[in-house]
Design a protein around this motif. Structure first.
Motif, PDB file in Angstrom:
ATOM      1  N   MET A 162     107.306  65.996 -34.692  1.00  0.00           N
ATOM      2  CA  MET A 162     108.228  65.106 -33.078  1.00  0.00           C
ATOM      3  C   MET A 162     108.712  63.930 -34.034  1.00  0.00           C
ATOM      4  O   MET A 162     109.322  63.342 -34.163  1.00  0.00           O
ATOM      5  CB  MET A 162     106.847  64.707 -32.356  1.00  0.00           C
ATOM      6  N   GLY A 163     107.804  63.359 -35.213  1.00  0.00           N
ATOM      7  CA  GLY A 163     108.485  62.666 -36.153  1.00  0.00           C
ATOM      8  C   GLY A 163     107.829  61.074 -35.166  1.00  0.00           C
ATOM      9  O   GLY A 163     109.146  60.418 -35.405  1.00  0.00           O
ATOM     10  N   LEU A 164     106.770  61.212 -34.829  1.00  0.00           N
ATOM     11  CA  LEU A 164     107.153  59.840 -33.382  1.00  0.00           C
ATOM     12  C   LEU A 164     106.198  58.222 -34.322  1.00  0.00           C
ATOM     13  O   LEU A 164     106.099  56.654 -34.095  1.00  0.00           O
ATOM     14  CB  LEU A 164     105.561  60.087 -32.628  1.00  0.00           C
ATOM     15  N   LEU A 165     105.745  58.999 -35.952  1.00  0.00           N
ATOM     16  CA  LEU A 165     105.106  57.512 -36.745  1.00  0.00           C
ATOM     17  C   LEU A 165     105.566  56.570 -36.871  1.00  0.00           C
ATOM     18  O   LEU A 165     106.577  56.906 -37.076  1.00  0.00           O
ATOM     19  CB  LEU A 165     104.568  58.304 -38.258  1.00  0.00           C
ATOM     20  N   PHE A 166     105.446  55.865 -36.549  1.00  0.00           N
ATOM     21  CA  PHE A 166     106.096  54.496 -37.045  1.00  0.00           C
ATOM     22  C   PHE A 166     107.185  54.306 -35.863  1.00  0.00           C
ATOM     23  O   PHE A 166     108.422  54.057 -36.862  1.00  0.00           O
ATOM     24  CB  PHE A 166     106.585  53.976 -39.248  1.00  0.00           C
ATOM     25  N   THR A 167     106.716  54.390 -34.637  1.00  0.00           N
ATOM     26  CA  THR A 167     108.066  54.139 -33.926  1.00  0.00           C
ATOM     27  C   THR A 167     107.095  53.370 -32.768  1.00  0.00           C
ATOM     28  O   THR A 167     106.133  53.133 -32.496  1.00  0.00           O
ATOM     29  CB  THR A 167     108.579  54.885 -33.478  1.00  0.00           C
ATOM     30  N   GLY A 181      94.796  45.916 -35.065  1.00  0.00           N
ATOM     31  CA  GLY A 181      94.720  47.021 -36.271  1.00  0.00           C
ATOM     32  C   GLY A 181      95.313  48.739 -36.078  1.00  0.00           C
ATOM     33  O   GLY A 181      95.680  49.277 -36.436  1.00  0.00           O
ATOM     34  N   ALA A 182      95.456  48.769 -34.540  1.00  0.00           N
ATOM     35  CA  ALA A 182      95.490  49.810 -34.387  1.00  0.00           C
ATOM     36  C   ALA A 182      97.516  50.402 -34.289  1.00  0.00           C
ATOM     37  O   ALA A 182      97.916  51.059 -34.355  1.00  0.00           O
ATOM     38  CB  ALA A 182      95.654  50.763 -33.138  1.00  0.00           C
ATOM     39  N   VAL A 183      97.979  49.051 -33.575  1.00  0.00           N
ATOM     40  CA  VAL A 183      99.277  49.332 -33.805  1.00  0.00           C
ATOM     41  C   VAL A 183      99.901  48.954 -35.464  1.00  0.00           C
ATOM     42  O   VAL A 183     100.881  49.452 -35.433  1.00  0.00           O
ATOM     43  CB  VAL A 183     100.297  48.475 -32.767  1.00  0.00           C
ATOM     44  N   MET A 184      99.029  48.433 -36.414  1.00  0.00           N
ATOM     45  CA  MET A 184      99.801  48.114 -37.602  1.00  0.00           C
ATOM     46  C   MET A 184      99.556  49.134 -37.365  1.00  0.00           C
ATOM     47  O   MET A 184      99.993  49.426 -38.825  1.00  0.00           O
ATOM     48  CB  MET A 184      98.890  47.079 -38.234  1.00  0.00           C
ATOM     49  N   ILE A 185      98.637  50.116 -38.039  1.00  0.00           N
ATOM     50  CA  ILE A 185      98.627  50.864 -38.961  1.00  0.00           C
ATOM     51  C   ILE A 185      99.791  52.775 -38.493  1.00  0.00           C
ATOM     52  O   ILE A 185      99.986  53.193 -39.309  1.00  0.00           O
ATOM     53  CB  ILE A 185      97.318  52.051 -38.356  1.00  0.00           C
ATOM     54  N   VAL A 186      99.727  52.425 -36.457  1.00  0.00           N
ATOM     55  CA  VAL A 186     101.011  53.002 -36.443  1.00  0.00           C
ATOM     56  C   VAL A 186     102.583  53.048 -36.269  1.00  0.00           C
ATOM     57  O   VAL A 186     103.306  53.676 -36.883  1.00  0.00           O
ATOM     58  CB  VAL A 186     100.233  54.062 -35.157  1.00  0.00           C
ATOM     59  N   GLY A 187     102.289  51.665 -36.301  1.00  0.00           N
ATOM     60  CA  GLY A 187     103.455  50.968 -35.862  1.00  0.00           C
ATOM     61  C   GLY A 187     104.252  50.495 -37.069  1.00  0.00           C
ATOM     62  O   GLY A 187     105.164  50.957 -37.478  1.00  0.00           O
ATOM     63  N   GLY A 188     103.385  49.760 -38.259  1.00  0.00           N
ATOM     64  CA  GLY A 188     103.936  49.692 -39.376  1.00  0.00           C
ATOM     65  C   GLY A 188     104.328  48.068 -40.100  1.00  0.00           C
ATOM     66  O   GLY A 188     104.686  47.920 -41.030  1.00  0.00           O
ATOM     67  N   ASN A 189     104.538  47.271 -38.741  1.00  0.00           N
ATOM     68  CA  ASN A 189     104.363  46.053 -38.654  1.00  0.00           C
ATOM     69  C   ASN A 189     106.075  46.248 -39.056  1.00  0.00           C
ATOM     70  O   ASN A 189     106.373  45.408 -40.048  1.00  0.00           O
ATOM     71  CB  ASN A 189     104.102  45.270 -39.577  1.00  0.00           C
ATOM     72  N   ILE A 190     106.961  46.959 -38.983  1.00  0.00           N
ATOM     73  CA  ILE A 190     108.380  46.539 -39.281  1.00  0.00           C
ATOM     74  C   ILE A 190     109.487  45.721 -38.379  1.00  0.00           C
ATOM     75  O   ILE A 190     109.964  46.496 -37.312  1.00  0.00           O
ATOM     76  CB  ILE A 190     109.225  48.492 -39.172  1.00  0.00           C
ATOM     77  N   ASP A 191     109.989  45.061 -39.063  1.00  0.00           N
ATOM     78  CA  ASP A 191     110.644  44.248 -38.411  1.00  0.00           C
ATOM     79  C   ASP A 191     111.839  44.833 -37.986  1.00  0.00           C
ATOM     80  O   ASP A 191     112.588  45.182 -37.975  1.00  0.00           O
ATOM     81  CB  ASP A 191     111.362  43.168 -39.211  1.00  0.00           C
ATOM     82  N   GLY A 192     111.942  44.137 -36.746  1.00  0.00           N
ATOM     83  CA  GLY A 192     113.011  44.000 -35.414  1.00  0.00           C
ATOM     84  C   GLY A 192     112.374  45.780 -34.813  1.00  0.00           C
ATOM     85  O   GLY A 192     113.763  45.954 -33.690  1.00  0.00           O
ATOM     86  N   VAL A 193     111.532  46.393 -35.080  1.00  0.00           N
ATOM     87  CA  VAL A 193     111.250  47.743 -35.514  1.00  0.00           C
ATOM     88  C   VAL A 193     110.109  48.030 -34.006  1.00  0.00           C
ATOM     89  O   VAL A 193     109.588  48.372 -33.636  1.00  0.00           O
ATOM     90  CB  VAL A 193     111.599  48.869 -36.606  1.00  0.00           C
ATOM     91  N   THR A 194     109.545  47.706 -35.324  1.00  0.00           N
ATOM     92  CA  THR A 194     107.436  47.663 -34.842  1.00  0.00           C
ATOM     93  C   THR A 194     107.191  46.773 -35.080  1.00  0.00           C
ATOM     94  O   THR A 194     105.818  46.169 -34.970  1.00  0.00           O
ATOM     95  CB  THR A 194     106.423  48.937 -35.401  1.00  0.00           C
ATOM     96  N   ARG A 195     107.369  45.743 -34.681  1.00  0.00           N
ATOM     97  CA  ARG A 195     106.745  44.037 -35.650  1.00  0.00           C
ATOM     98  C   ARG A 195     106.166  44.292 -33.779  1.00  0.00           C
ATOM     99  O   ARG A 195     107.554  43.167 -32.877  1.00  0.00           O
ATOM    100  CB  ARG A 195     107.777  42.938 -36.302  1.00  0.00           C
ATOM    101  N   VAL A 196     105.228  43.276 -33.672  1.00  0.00           N
ATOM    102  CA  VAL A 196     104.617  42.736 -32.014  1.00  0.00           C
ATOM    103  C   VAL A 196     104.086  42.014 -32.560  1.00  0.00           C
ATOM    104  O   VAL A 196     103.786  41.304 -33.618  1.00  0.00           O
ATOM    105  CB  VAL A 196     103.720  43.871 -31.432  1.00  0.00           C
TER     106      VAL A 196
END
Lengths: 248, 232
Positions: free
Chosen positions: A108-113, A186-201
């Motif tokens: 499904m290609g959902l990782l880091f989204t 912890g959870a969002v860091m691992i599955v989101g990857g903290n990508i600037d402008g995409v998955t940074r919360v």
């Protein structure tokens, strides 16, 4: 003596940076800095979606375990209560494994989204909302059971009636979940990857900026996070107080 | 008129016998179950109503025509939902399978009959105890039951509220519903009872018309109960 003077200088310098950071943080907040506001917006969006998704699962499970008598009920209650304190990093790891290329949901290609972050947070808060719902509905069921049975209400109808009747107390349960979702890192860091402008919360940004030494943005986001949590909880309190006066 | 009779009814809980082989045919229009605390009055009503399953014995419902007997129960402490008085009634009617528009009509009629029309849109749980109990009676009445069970309906109420509740019960009875109630209030039993059933320690000790029961109780326990003595 020389040692002591050196330590004093270091301390003053430290306070200075703190003061600068604080002033810069204020600037960011007052100016509604665009990058910062994007982070805040994504945070709110992810956590709200996670809680809505979680409610769809947790409210029925909580009400069913409160009202129903079916095989496996005890096991569900034990698991729900145990998982209330689930460590976010472990939830992140599990979701990461499930969504990674080799995992069952990899294609499904959902990782880091943001969707992956929603899934992880939903998984994290579902046991909390479900367990609190069960407690609230079970207490009400204790009071209403005879009356509802006397009126011929079956288990399913009773559960719906109880969810509606305890709606103001359930709001508190849902907010507990929302608080947990917005605050975890912890959870969002691992599955989101903290990508600037995409998955940074907010939480992952605070962690990153602090370790980078950019205290201004970390402080500003921290203040906003606390402000949001306080606002949420005080509005929940006001709503439930008003409801208690109006509906008894 | 529907007929309710119980035959050798027993109910045990935790190895303790709460109801001990009671057989009654409820033939009177208004029956009052009397007895000291813990005698099993409330349990008897719950068994008849179907909220509890008897350990032994049978409960027999018989209607005149070939229709299901409708029954309702009002409890000592009224349980109201967090919605308006009117919505509490329509909720009960919807559970009974009554369509929305008819339910609304019947609910308003029942509220009017119980003197609660002005409170229809008030939230049910903020009403006073007496109003809530009258609302519970209106809810039962809207269901048009053949038999209405009342478990100490005025136990928590002051004399004025008690009179108001009794007036509603009276109206329901006059409209053709058979009433079976428990009470601790001997004056109420005199006012509301055609038949008195006296129960102690789970057994039916005496059954008589109200007039007869209060004038000349047959059992020593009943005599002591009326006198306010406590031989237990």
């Amino acid at each position: 003596m020389l040692e002591y003077v050196k330590r004093c200088i270091v301390r003053v310098w430290a306070i200075d940076t703190l003061r600068d950071a604080g002033l810069q943080a204020l600037e960011l907040m007052i100016g509604l800095d665009e990058a910062m506001m994007n982070i805040v917006a994504l945070s709110v969006q992810v956590s709200l979606s996670a809680v809505v998704l979680s409610c769809l699962i947790a409210l029925p499970i909580g009400a069913a375990t409160a009202v129903g008598r079916f095989p496996g009920r005890q096991a569900i209650i034990v698991v729900m209560n145990a998982f209330m304190g689930l460590p976010p990093v472990v939830v992140g790891l599990i979701v990461y494994l499930a969504l990674s290329r080799a995992g069952p949901l990899g294609p499904m290609g959902l990782l880091f989204t943001p969707t992956a972050m929603v899934l992880a947070q939903a998984l994290l808060v579902t046991p909390i909302i479900a367990a609190l719902t069960r407690q609230i509905v079970a207490d009400a069921w204790e009071e209403y059971r005879e009356q509802l049975q006397s009126l011929g209400s079956n288990g399913f109808r009773s559960a719906l009636t109880l969810i509606w009747d305890t709606r103001f107390s359930l709001l508190t349960a849902v907010l507990a979940g929302l608080g947990r979702a917005t605050a975890e890192v912890g959870a969002v860091m691992i599955v989101g990857g903290n990508i600037d402008g995409v998955t940074r919360v907010m939480t992952t940004a605070i962690a990153l900026e602090t370790s980078k030494g950019d205290l201004a943005l970390a402080l500003a986001l921290g203040a906003i996070l606390i402000l949001l949590v306080v606002m949420l909880n005080s509005s929940a309190y006001l709503i439930s107080e008003a409801a208690r006066r109006r509906y008894g | 008129m529907a007929h309710l009779s119980v035959e050798n009814l027993c109910y045990d809980i935790g190895g303790r016998r709460i109801i001990d082989s009671i057989s009654i045919e409820f033939s009177a229009r208004r029956s009052v179950v009397l007895g000291p605390n813990g005698a099993g009055k409330s349990v008897l009503l719950r068994l008849c109503h179907g909220l509890l399953v008897p350990t032994a014995g049978s409960i027999c419902w018989r209607a005149d025509a070939n229709v299901a007997v409708r029954q309702a129960m009002v409890f000592q402490r009224p349980v109201m939902l967090r919605r308006s008085a009117l919505a509490n009634l329509t909720h009960a009617l919807s559970l009974a399978g009554v369509g929305a528009s008819e339910a609304r009509e019947r609910a308003i009629t029942a509220l009017r009959s119980a003197g609660l029309e002005a409170l229809a849109h008030r939230s049910a749980r903020v009403l006073s105890g007496g109003e809530q109990q009258r609302l519970a009676l209106a809810r039962a009445w809207a269901l048009r039951p053949d038999i209405l069970f009342l478990d100490e309906p005025t136990a928590n109420l002051d004399p004025v509220a008690t009179r108001e509740v009794e007036a509603v019960i009276d109206a329901i009875h006059r409209a053709g519903t058979q009433v079976i109630m428990t009470t601790h209030n001997l004056g109420q039993a005199r006012r509301m009872g055609d038949d008195i059933l006296f129960i102690a320690r789970g057994r039916l000790l005496e059954r008589a018309s109200a007039d007869h029961f209060f004038r000349a109780p047959k059992s020593a326990e009943a005599a002591a109960f009326i006198e306010g003595e406590l031989p237990w």
